[in-house]
Scaffold this motif. Structure first.
Motif, PDB file in Angstrom:
ATOM      1  N   GLY A   1      68.069  18.406  -6.989  1.00 49.11           N
ATOM      2  CA  GLY A   1      68.640  18.292  -5.656  1.00 49.11           C
ATOM      3  C   GLY A   1      67.834  19.128  -4.669  1.00 49.11           C
ATOM      4  N   ASP A   2      68.399  19.388  -3.531  1.00 51.73           N
ATOM      5  CA  ASP A   2      67.745  20.126  -2.451  1.00 51.73           C
ATOM      6  C   ASP A   2      67.303  21.507  -2.943  1.00 51.73           C
ATOM      7  OD1 ASP A   2      67.079  21.537  -0.146  1.00 51.73           O
ATOM      8  OD2 ASP A   2      68.754  20.731   1.014  1.00 51.73           O
ATOM      9  N   PRO A   3      65.983  21.771  -3.001  1.00 51.76           N
ATOM     10  CA  PRO A   3      65.505  23.047  -3.533  1.00 51.76           C
ATOM     11  C   PRO A   3      65.932  24.252  -2.696  1.00 51.76           C
ATOM     12  CG  PRO A   3      63.688  21.778  -2.620  1.00 51.76           C
ATOM     13  CD  PRO A   3      64.893  20.889  -2.602  1.00 51.76           C
ATOM     14  N   GLY A   4      66.250  24.035  -1.436  1.00 52.54           N
ATOM     15  CA  GLY A   4      66.714  25.127  -0.597  1.00 52.54           C
ATOM     16  C   GLY A   4      68.121  25.585  -0.939  1.00 52.54           C
ATOM     17  N   TYR A   5      68.858  24.732  -1.645  1.00 52.94           N
ATOM     18  CA  TYR A   5      70.238  25.053  -2.021  1.00 52.94           C
ATOM     19  C   TYR A   5      70.411  25.216  -3.526  1.00 52.94           C
ATOM     20  CZ  TYR A   5      71.901  24.083   2.682  1.00 52.94           C
ATOM     21  OH  TYR A   5      72.128  24.137   4.030  1.00 52.94           O
ATOM     22  N   GLY A   6      69.448  24.788  -4.293  1.00 55.23           N
ATOM     23  CA  GLY A   6      69.564  24.821  -5.746  1.00 55.23           C
ATOM     24  C   GLY A   6      68.609  25.813  -6.381  1.00 55.23           C
ATOM     25  N   ILE A   7      67.992  25.381  -7.457  1.00 58.20           N
ATOM     26  CA  ILE A   7      67.032  26.201  -8.190  1.00 58.20           C
ATOM     27  C   ILE A   7      65.635  25.716  -7.816  1.00 58.20           C
ATOM     28  CG2 ILE A   7      66.181  26.873 -10.462  1.00 58.20           C
ATOM     29  CD1 ILE A   7      69.007  26.229 -11.545  1.00 58.20           C
ATOM     30  N   HIS A   8      64.795  26.634  -7.384  1.00 65.82           N
ATOM     31  CA  HIS A   8      63.440  26.266  -6.976  1.00 65.82           C
ATOM     32  C   HIS A   8      62.429  27.195  -7.635  1.00 65.82           C
ATOM     33  CE1 HIS A   8      60.078  24.930  -4.567  1.00 65.82           C
ATOM     34  NE2 HIS A   8      59.861  26.166  -4.208  1.00 65.82           N
ATOM     35  N   PHE A   9      61.458  26.593  -8.316  1.00 62.15           N
ATOM     36  CA  PHE A   9      60.375  27.368  -8.921  1.00 62.15           C
ATOM     37  C   PHE A   9      59.145  27.206  -8.050  1.00 62.15           C
ATOM     38  CE2 PHE A   9      56.668  27.840 -11.708  1.00 62.15           C
ATOM     39  CZ  PHE A   9      56.899  29.134 -12.158  1.00 62.15           C
ATOM     40  N   ASP A  10      58.593  28.316  -7.566  1.00 62.44           N
ATOM     41  CA  ASP A  10      57.407  28.308  -6.721  1.00 62.44           C
ATOM     42  C   ASP A  10      56.168  28.416  -7.604  1.00 62.44           C
ATOM     43  OD1 ASP A  10      55.189  29.128  -5.082  1.00 62.44           O
ATOM     44  OD2 ASP A  10      56.635  29.632  -3.519  1.00 62.44           O
ATOM     45  N   ASP A  11      55.371  27.360  -7.621  1.00 64.40           N
ATOM     46  CA  ASP A  11      54.178  27.330  -8.467  1.00 64.40           C
ATOM     47  C   ASP A  11      53.133  28.375  -8.068  1.00 64.40           C
ATOM     48  OD1 ASP A  11      55.063  25.221 -10.089  1.00 64.40           O
ATOM     49  OD2 ASP A  11      54.323  23.725  -8.676  1.00 64.40           O
ATOM     50  N   GLN A  12      53.114  28.761  -6.802  1.00 63.03           N
ATOM     51  CA  GLN A  12      52.120  29.736  -6.349  1.00 63.03           C
ATOM     52  C   GLN A  12      52.510  31.168  -6.710  1.00 63.03           C
ATOM     53  OE1 GLN A  12      51.668  28.700  -2.193  1.00 63.03           O
ATOM     54  NE2 GLN A  12      49.858  27.471  -2.684  1.00 63.03           N
ATOM     55  N   THR A  13      53.763  31.512  -6.498  1.00 62.99           N
ATOM     56  CA  THR A  13      54.195  32.884  -6.793  1.00 62.99           C
ATOM     57  C   THR A  13      54.735  33.036  -8.210  1.00 62.99           C
ATOM     58  OG1 THR A  13      56.454  32.519  -6.004  1.00 62.99           O
ATOM     59  CG2 THR A  13      54.812  33.247  -4.372  1.00 62.99           C
ATOM     60  N   LEU A  14      54.983  31.908  -8.863  1.00 61.55           N
ATOM     61  CA  LEU A  14      55.566  31.880 -10.209  1.00 61.55           C
ATOM     62  C   LEU A  14      56.940  32.546 -10.250  1.00 61.55           C
ATOM     63  CD1 LEU A  14      52.392  32.638 -12.348  1.00 61.55           C
ATOM     64  CD2 LEU A  14      53.310  30.413 -11.675  1.00 61.55           C
TER      65      LEU A  14
END
Length: 125
Positions: A97-110
C-alpha cells in the motif's frame, strides 16, 4: 525497531487495539481508514486488476469487505479471501500500500520506516 516505536509483540498493532479488522471485529475508525486508504493505493498502483476506489470514511461496510477480499484473492494463495485483516493481510497492505503510511524500505539508506497506519493495521513485523 518495534520497541523503539512503542509497539510490542509480534502480529499485533498498537497496544490496546484489536488485532483484526473486519465484520464481527471491534473495529477502530483509524484502522478501517488505513485499510481503505491502503487498498485504494493498491488499486491505483495495479490498475490492471480493474477495481475502483472505495470510500475512505473509516466505517467498515460491504465496500470495504469486498475490497479486502479482492486484494486477498489477487495476492496469491498465501492469503485467504475472508475479508478479515489479520497479520498476513495487514502485512500485505502495509508493504504494497501507500509507502508513506505503511512499511517502506529505502534502498539507498538501507533503513525501514513505519508510517501512520503501522500502528493500526496488524502485521507480522
Amino acid at each position: 525497531m518495534s520497541a523503539a516505536l512503542g509497539i510490542t509483540g509480534t502480529a499485533s498493532a498498537q497496544p490496546g487495539l484489536n488485532d483484526y479488522i473486519g465484520y464481527g471485529q471491534t473495529n477502530n475508525t483509524h484502522a478501517v481508514w488505513c485499510v481503505q486508504h491502503m487498498t485504494n493505493y493498491f488499486f491505483s498502483t495495479y490498475p490492471g486488476y480493474g477495481h475502483s476506489q472505495i470510500s475512505e470514511d473509516g466505517q467498515f461496510g460491504p465496500q470495504t469487505d469486498e475490497a479486502i477480499r479482492f486484494v486477498q484473492a489477487k495476492s496469491g494463495s498465501h492469503l485467504t479471501a475472508d475479508g478479515i485483516v489479520g497479520p498476513q493481510t495487514g502485512e500485505e497492505l502495509l508493504t504494497y500500500g501507500d509507502p508513506g503510511y505503511g512499511i517502506h524500505f529505502d534502498d539507498q539508506t538501507l533503513k525501514t520506516s513505519y508510517g501512520y497506519c503501522y500502528a493500526f493495521i496488524p502485521s507480522t513485523t
